[in-house]
Design a protein around this motif. Sequence first.
Motif, PDB file in Angstrom:
ATOM      1  N   ILE A  66       0.856  -1.202   0.000  1.00 23.59           N
ATOM      2  CA  ILE A  66       0.000   0.000   0.000  1.00 23.59           C
ATOM      3  C   ILE A  66       0.888   1.247   0.000  1.00 23.59           C
ATOM      4  O   ILE A  66       1.855   1.332   0.751  1.00 23.59           O
ATOM      5  N   GLY A  67       0.573   2.178  -0.884  1.00 18.49           N
ATOM      6  CA  GLY A  67       1.337   3.423  -0.966  1.00 18.49           C
ATOM      7  C   GLY A  67       2.461   3.401  -1.979  1.00 18.49           C
ATOM      8  O   GLY A  67       3.034   4.457  -2.292  1.00 18.49           O
ATOM      9  N   ASP A  68       2.822   2.213  -2.511  1.00 14.78           N
ATOM     10  CA  ASP A  68       3.846   2.158  -3.554  1.00 14.78           C
ATOM     11  C   ASP A  68       3.430   3.018  -4.741  1.00 14.78           C
ATOM     12  O   ASP A  68       2.253   3.018  -5.140  1.00 14.78           O
ATOM     13  N   GLU A  69       4.384   3.731  -5.321  1.00 18.58           N
ATOM     14  CA  GLU A  69       4.116   4.492  -6.540  1.00 18.58           C
ATOM     15  C   GLU A  69       4.761   3.756  -7.711  1.00 18.58           C
ATOM     16  O   GLU A  69       5.975   3.563  -7.747  1.00 18.58           O
ATOM     17  N   VAL A  70       3.919   3.306  -8.632  1.00 19.41           N
ATOM     18  CA  VAL A  70       4.377   2.528  -9.778  1.00 19.41           C
ATOM     19  C   VAL A  70       4.447   3.416 -11.013  1.00 19.41           C
ATOM     20  O   VAL A  70       3.460   4.077 -11.365  1.00 19.41           O
TER      21      VAL A  70
END
Length: 321
Positions: A66-70
């Motif tokens: 959760i919160g990862d920026e891809v």
Amino acid sequence: MTAQEPQKQLQVHLVTISSDNEGQRIDNFLITQLKGVPKSMIYRILRKGEVRVNKKRIKPEYKLNIGDEVRIPPVRVAEKVNPPLSPKLDKIAVLEHAIIYEDEVILAINKPSGIAVHGGSGLSFGVIEGLRALRPDSRFLELVHRIDRETSGILLIAKKRSALNSLHEQLRLKQMSKNYLALVKGDWPSSCKVVQAPLLKNVLKSGERIVRVNQEGKPSETRFKVEERFGFATLVRASPITGRTHQIRVHTQYTGHPIAFDNRYGDEQFDHELAKTQLNRLFLHAANVQFTHPSTGETMQLNAPLDGALQQCLTILRQHQ
């Protein structure tokens, strides 16, 4: 965009991961994000470092948090887009009425016989495509398990990835129990309570899957209990311990008691004897499932009633006892 249309210049796309995709592998996430893009291209952009998570290179097996920026790079591909399924189509409308349970994280339907669980193999329509058309605002709808196209009964669908992961773990640990009702040929012996026979799957040139008992196959176990006897037929409750393709159908055939109207593993003479009941479909029904609710921890038990054709068959058999 169709194959004839000019390809547009795509932009870099940044996606912030929510709970819907927590725990999903990056390669599988990209497959859902880049519709129509060949898997070979997806793995190529991963290998070249064009896909970044939190500005860092990652491997295909990386699991999202959760919160990862891809960072998804521009991908040019000519894609043929099928028109969206209309919720008004008869088969899709049937699915709405077949829903037997729904909450925020799971959905269960009493799947009608004759509808595949998903499109493919020449089929444009399946249960999952139909439900997505019925629930266009649902960002996540995935099959928890599968049942054969000809089989009716309970089918579970997850509405959140966390629920899917929980239910898959229960399946893996054999903590989910499923019970089927099957009408089989002859007088099933009360002493036959367990069938353990390894199953080997073969795919024919036509794409049809045929499963046989074979010592080189995967270990498979089904438990059986007699529910009702009808002279030349027996209604049995089948509880698969393993989840192999066509498992119940092949295990009943292996014991010499194939299921009524099974077009792959059945018995024509038995089917002919059942003609008086007007049955014209496989008599295999996923009647009951028990599992732990992914969110509440509550023990859930769902039941799906037999459809009209199966009920009529049993009613007529009882009248002719």
